[in-house]
Design a protein around this motif. Structure first.
Motif, short mmCIF file in Angstrom:
data_model
loop_
_atom_site.label_atom_id
_atom_site.label_comp_id
_atom_site.label_asym_id
_atom_site.label_seq_id
_atom_site.Cartn_x
_atom_site.Cartn_y
_atom_site.Cartn_z
N GLY A 274 -11.16 5.23 2.63
CA GLY A 274 -10.08 5.97 2.01
C GLY A 274 -9.76 7.28 2.65
O GLY A 274 -8.84 7.98 2.21
N SER A 275 -10.48 7.66 3.70
CA SER A 275 -10.20 8.92 4.40
C SER A 275 -10.86 8.88 5.77
O SER A 275 -11.77 8.09 6.02
CB SER A 275 -10.72 10.12 3.60
OG SER A 275 -12.13 10.12 3.55
N ARG A 293 -9.96 0.99 9.80
CA ARG A 293 -8.57 1.43 9.64
C ARG A 293 -8.47 2.22 8.34
O ARG A 293 -8.72 1.69 7.26
CB ARG A 293 -7.64 0.22 9.60
CG ARG A 293 -6.16 0.57 9.60
CD ARG A 293 -5.32 -0.69 9.66
NE ARG A 293 -5.69 -1.54 10.78
CZ ARG A 293 -5.21 -2.75 10.99
NH1 ARG A 293 -4.31 -3.25 10.15
NH2 ARG A 293 -5.59 -3.47 12.03
N VAL A 294 -8.13 3.49 8.43
CA VAL A 294 -8.04 4.35 7.26
C VAL A 294 -6.80 3.97 6.44
O VAL A 294 -5.69 3.90 6.96
CB VAL A 294 -7.98 5.83 7.66
CG1 VAL A 294 -7.78 6.72 6.43
CG2 VAL A 294 -9.25 6.23 8.40
N VAL A 295 -7.01 3.73 5.13
CA VAL A 295 -5.92 3.47 4.19
C VAL A 295 -6.14 4.38 2.99
O VAL A 295 -7.12 4.21 2.25
CB VAL A 295 -5.88 1.99 3.74
CG1 VAL A 295 -4.75 1.78 2.74
CG2 VAL A 295 -5.72 1.06 4.93
N GLU A 473 2.96 2.50 -2.59
CA GLU A 473 3.68 1.65 -1.64
C GLU A 473 3.06 1.65 -0.24
O GLU A 473 2.91 0.56 0.35
CB GLU A 473 5.15 2.06 -1.58
CG GLU A 473 5.94 1.77 -2.84
CD GLU A 473 5.67 2.78 -3.94
OE1 GLU A 473 6.06 2.52 -5.09
OE2 GLU A 473 5.06 3.82 -3.62
N PRO A 474 2.69 2.81 0.35
CA PRO A 474 2.06 2.76 1.68
C PRO A 474 0.75 1.98 1.70
O PRO A 474 0.47 1.25 2.65
CB PRO A 474 1.84 4.23 2.03
CG PRO A 474 2.84 4.97 1.21
CD PRO A 474 2.96 4.20 -0.05
N ALA A 475 -0.05 2.12 0.64
CA ALA A 475 -1.32 1.38 0.58
C ALA A 475 -1.07 -0.12 0.48
O ALA A 475 -1.73 -0.93 1.15
CB ALA A 475 -2.16 1.87 -0.60
N VAL A 476 -0.11 -0.51 -0.37
CA VAL A 476 0.22 -1.93 -0.51
C VAL A 476 0.74 -2.50 0.79
O VAL A 476 0.34 -3.61 1.22
CB VAL A 476 1.25 -2.12 -1.64
CG1 VAL A 476 1.81 -3.54 -1.62
CG2 VAL A 476 0.62 -1.82 -3.00
N ALA A 477 1.60 -1.76 1.47
CA ALA A 477 2.13 -2.23 2.75
C ALA A 477 1.02 -2.37 3.79
O ALA A 477 1.01 -3.33 4.59
CB ALA A 477 3.21 -1.27 3.26
#
Length: 531
Positions: A274-275, A293-295, A473-477
């Protein structure tokens, strides 16, 4: 595609298992330290709602002794607390196989040169109990305790400041049984509700939730992705600092979580911390950089309206648990300096008592500093920042990111100590000060309390930054892309392709399989089988 979402029932601290004293009727209980980030259950629901094109199956590991009925179809539960489940133990021959697998696992925990045996023992136990379901009875048996005692006391074993006593063996045996309980779930199979029938496993939080994914990959070749919003291994270390066990027991359990974390990082197709701060810790624990990959964790709170007008009196709002790690003492010492130049300033300490008697200790400290008339204590009010002019975080260790993000979304200017991922989350939209430095914290507080324009500018910048970085939305994408990327480079129908001599077929499924309203799943699978 079908995705198995594996989470703990709560994701708000260490998953340490606490057992007061070994003896009849004393079942292990779960003990968690502090409120953590948004729960994994809520995060999973937001993810599933944002990806309606996928079919999600939920697998929950609950801390209680009884899971209760599933609230809805597609949700599977397993209780990690309470005494071991009963059942018939293995026969004489099978017991030897269990004992060998358990010995391999324990040796990997206590013998530095035997670390490679952890995965071997883990998967051997999973395969054995999948065949006869006798693992709970074996782990509770005297035979398992004798194996644990013999290996634990063998020459060269790492017992961390002392040889284990008999009571240590009994306590550690109970704790290991709970740690391994996910291996006994009825989730392993290729039929409905089985992990062998899914396309991908998504583990949220790590720790016990990763065990079913490891087994599904070993048995069926199902890939899995791991998401951590705060590192599970780190939370274990923090949780076991105050656990009521002797050092040999703590060392054994922490070794288990270290080995489980390392194996999870090795086997995961992708890690999504997450960071960037969590990413650095994962690298230190052996994760490969090209599989990280950071999300950032999305939150529905980005639509929350900003806080209203500032209070009439200049007020510093400190929010968190009243405990040493959050360092409210630092806030009090800094506030004493603030009051020398701004005598009208007020301090509101808001949050639950993290350690018994700590609120009283803080009240005594405020009295010694002659701050009592200007200091107010209040219970937590999640998301309410209207009572403060400036939001302050003074912790000496990283806190849950949700509190900092909530303060940023309120539109209030934020001051925080530079620990953990704070610099990454807050960026230039607030003031950072060194931890443990009351003079620096006081300077920052005075600067913002005396400058309304600067407060307004930083508050707006923080709100915009949080809305951009932590929207759902960015996390879902990001996870839509992750899911499709993994299934396109992983063999299709892994349970079928594990036949001896079979070659993986990455594009074995027909296009209609992925189209909503297309062929039934069974027809698509039959078509692929016939090729």
């Amino acid at each position: 595609m079908r995705i198995a979402l594996l989470t703990e029932g709560r994701q708000d601290g260490p998953a340490a298992v606490v057992r007061p004293e070994p003896g009849p009727g004393n079942g292990p209980e779960r003990d968690r330290e502090g409120p953590g980030p948004a729960g994994a259950a809520g995060w999973g629901e937001r993810l599933a709602a944002g990806l309606p094109e996928h079919e999600f199956e939920r697998y929950l590991l609950l801390p209680g002794a009884a899971p209760g009925p599933a609230p809805q179809p597609g949700v599977h539960r397993l209780a990690l607390g309470g005494p071991a489940r009963g059942g018939r133990g293995p026969g004489t021959v099978r017991r030897r196989h269990y004992a060998q697998a358990y010995e391999d696992l324990v040796r990997a925990l206590v013998q530095p040169r035997e670390r490679a045996g952890f995965a071997v023992g883990l998967h051997a136990l999973a395969e054995l109990t999948r065949q006869d379901g006798a693992l709970p009875a074996f782990l509770a048996s005297d035979h398992a305790h004798r194996v644990l005692e013999r290996v634990w006391r063998s020459p060269g074993a790492d017992t961390a400041a002392g040889q284990p006593l008999l009571r240590d063996v009994l306590v550690a045996g109970d704790l290991l049984e709970q740690c391994l309980r996910p291996l006994t779930a009825d989730w392993y199979g290729s039929g409905p509700g089985g992990l062998g029938g899914v396309d991908l496993c998504h583990v949220v939080g790590g720790g016990p939730a990763a065990l079913p994914a490891l087994v599904a990959k070993q048995l069926y070749g199902v890939p899995f992705v791991l998401t951590e919003h705060g590192l599970h291994l780190r939370e274990q270390y923090l949780g076991y600092r105050q656990a009521p066990y002797r050092w040999p027991v703590r060392a054994l359990l922490l070794s288990y979580f270290r080995q489980l974390t390392a194996e999870t990082y090795r086997q995961a197709a992708l890690l999504t911390p997450g960071s960037g701060y969590d990413r650095e810790w994962q690298l230190r624990c052996g994760a490969e950089p090209d599989r990280i990959r950071v999300v950032y964790q999305g939150t529905a709170a980005v639509d929350r309206p900003a806080a209203g007008p500032e209070p009439a009196e200049p007020t510093l709002l400190w929010s968190g648990r009243l405990e040493p790690a959050a360092d409210p003492e630092l806030m009090l010492h800094a506030f004493a300096r603030v009051r020398t130049e701004l005598p009208a300033a007020r301090l509101l300490l808001r949050g639950p008592e993290g350690r018994p008697g700590h609120r009283e200790h803080l009240a005594e400290l405020a009295d010694r500093l002659k701050l009592t008339p200007a200091v107010t204590f209040a219970e937590a009010g999640e998301g309410d920042w209207t009572d403060g002019t400036v939001a302050v975080f003074s912790g000496r260790a990283r806190w849950r990111s949700g509190a900092l993000v909530g303060a940023m979304l309120s539109g209030r200017a934020v001051i925080a100590t530079d620990v953990g991922a704070t610099r990454e989350l807050l960026g230039p939209a607030g003031l950072l000060v060194p931890p443990g430095d009351p003079a620096a914290l006081a300077v920052a507080c005075r600067a913002l309390l005396a400058d309304r324009e600067r407060r307004s500018r930083l508050g707006l910048a923080g709100r915009l930054r949080a809305q951009e970085r932590f929207a759902v939305e960015p996390a879902v994408a990001a996870f839509r892309e992750v899911y499709l990327e993994l299934v396109t480079r992983w063999p299709a129908y892994p349970a079928v392709e594990r036949r001896a001599g079979a070659l993986p077929r990455p594009f074995a499924r027909p296009a209609e399989y992925w189209v909503a309203g297309g062929r039934p799943r069974q027809a698509a699978e039959a078509m692929a089988e016939a090729r």
